[in-house]
Motif scaffolding. Structure first.
Motif, PDB file in Angstrom:
ATOM      1  N   ARG A   1      45.290  46.235  46.590  1.00  0.00           N
ATOM      2  CA  ARG A   1      44.658  45.604  47.757  1.00  0.00           C
ATOM      3  C   ARG A   1      43.970  46.634  48.642  1.00  0.00           C
ATOM      4  O   ARG A   1      42.888  46.369  49.190  1.00  0.00           O
ATOM      5  CB  ARG A   1      45.707  44.825  48.553  1.00  0.00           C
TER       6      ARG A   1
ATOM      7  N   GLY B   1      39.974  46.616  49.232  1.00  0.00           N
ATOM      8  CA  GLY B   1      39.506  46.345  50.582  1.00  0.00           C
ATOM      9  C   GLY B   1      38.723  47.470  51.224  1.00  0.00           C
ATOM     10  O   GLY B   1      38.141  47.278  52.302  1.00  0.00           O
TER      11      GLY B   1
ATOM     12  N   ARG C   1      36.035  50.919  46.485  1.00  0.00           N
ATOM     13  CA  ARG C   1      35.643  49.849  45.570  1.00  0.00           C
ATOM     14  C   ARG C   1      34.384  50.247  44.788  1.00  0.00           C
ATOM     15  O   ARG C   1      34.274  49.994  43.584  1.00  0.00           O
ATOM     16  CB  ARG C   1      35.402  48.562  46.358  1.00  0.00           C
TER      17      ARG C   1
END
Length: 421
Positions: free
Chosen positions: A210, A214, A219
């Protein structure tokens, strides 16, 4: 190099370990191709099996490293790899090392390498201040680039000139030297005390996933890394067949061609501390990735005797190594400054999982394309696919980074000012 006794021990151990790892990465495929007569499909399976632990174990390794002392993790991984390669050398002497045993060895060594790599990336954050991370990463990546030079050359020369047992044993000796160096690290690592409420590994893995999902910068690293590792694994599988079978190069020269990335990576490590500060991290990351990955596009056009092809291969390796190392150092520094201390292991493991996790599929794909399209066409297709990663980097928030590393103030629980991620 940073003047700290524990950092020097980490650097020395990591250098020996990387040299052993890069030698082994060449020894095992060359054993399969030159000694066992493996074809494109079998070589693809061997490389995929060796890379599978990244997909299967990276997330769990990240949770373990955030619980354990990195020193303990690294010395256990070194000891295990030394013993495994020693057993492989003995099996070679007894004539019992076939392809099934080679597959098992590749998987086991790969699993221990996952643990070591996540641990050593995390240990740097626990040894130096955050404003010294770029210098520390440059030193460690410089040693890795030296291993990229010596490892393939050592592995190719030993397989070609001496014997398979000597080639396998050389990696074991290097892992033993790494074990002896890292176990001398004296600095205590602060670990959370064990309690009944301590999160389970599954919960910790979920937290890491996560967190990376996030954070826009991390990412983007995951997406670009996944595209690169998929295409690079496919290209490398074809490349390892193309050099001995299409260009008719002996094992020693194949090792030399693979080792050419090392001097380039050393140059990239030296430039990594300067170019981002002058031109900006985003511009350096995108341009270095495009130049380095695009270099292999000229390899399928090579013909002729070694006096013509080998200098061209060395030039390609030099350019690829320097560009790739610039990207690796910059992305690792970005990852470290935006990640909380308690999340470092899981963040590194999550990025390794999403990036390197595509490598087994890439190796299988490379073996399939080599058999279906032929070596020259297969190499062209896979080399062209490597350009997808620079395109993704150019479209991501990473391309907009300036001359300073991003602040971690927006990351919950983190602090600090400041690709092979």
């Amino acid at each position: 190099m940073l003047r700290d006794a524990d950092f020097r021990r980490l650097w020395a151990g990591q250098s020996a370990s990387q040299l052993g790892e890069h030698a082994t990465l060449v020894v095992l495929p060359l054993l399969a191709v030159l000694t066992l007569g493996a074809g494109p499909g079998e070589l693809g399976v061997l490389r995929a099996v060796g890379q599978a632990p990244v997909l299967l174990l990276s997330l769990l390794a990240g949770a373990w490293v955030d619980r354990w002392r990195t020193r303990t993790t690294m010395v256990l991984a070194d000891a295990g790899r030394a013993l495994l390669l020693g057993a492989a050398a003995l099996a070679c002497l007894l004539g019992g090392l076939g392809l099934p045993a080679l597959l098992g060895l590749a998987f086991a060594v790969g699993a221990l390498s996952v643990l070591f790599d996540v641990a050593y990336q995390t240990s740097l954050v626990r040894l130096v201040e955050r404003d010294l991370l770029v210098r520390g990463n440059s030193a460690l990546e410089g040693s890795r680039s030296a291993a990229q030079t010596g490892g393939p050359a050592l592995g190719g020369a030993l397989v070609s000139a001496l014997s398979a047992p000597v080639a396998a044993a050389s990696g074991g000796v290097l892992f033993a030297l790494s074990f002896l160096s890292i176990r001398r690290i004296r600095r205590a690592e602060a670990l959370p005390p064990p309690t009944a409420a301590r999160p389970r590994a599954r919960q910790q893995i979920g937290e890491g996933l996560r967190f990376v999902a996030g954070e826009p910068l991390l990412r983007a690293v995951c997406v670009a890394s996944a595209a690169f590792q998929l295409s690079f694994a496919a290209m490398t599988t074809v490349y390892l067949l193309f050099l001995p079978r299409e260009l008719h190069l002996p094992g020693t020269v194949v090792g030399l061609a693979l080792a050419a990335t090392g001097p380039g990576a050393l140059l990239g490590s030296l430039l990594a501390g300067r170019l981002p500060r002058r031109f900006g991290y985003g511009a350096v990351i995108v341009c270095a990735a495009a130049l380095g990955d695009g270099a292999f596009l000229c390899v399928p056009a090579l013909h002729g005797p070694p006096r013509v092809t080998v200098p061209a291969l060395l030039a390609v390796g030099l350019l690829f190594g320097s560009g790739g190392q610039l990207v690796n150092v910059a992305l690792m520094a970005v990852r470290q400054v935006v990640t909380p201390d308690a999340m470092q292991g899981r963040a590194a493991a999550t990025i390794n999982f999403t990036g390197m996790g595509t490598a087994p599929l890439g190796s299988l794909l490379g073996g399939f394309l080599a058999g279906a399209l032929g070596l020259r066409t297969g190499l062209l297709v896979t080399a062209a696919a490597m350009l997808l990663s620079p395109v993704l980097l150019a479209l991501s928030p990473l391309a907009r980074l300036g001359r300073e590393l991003p602040s971690a103030r927006g990351v919950s629980g983190s602090r600090g000012v400041a690709r092979n991620p």
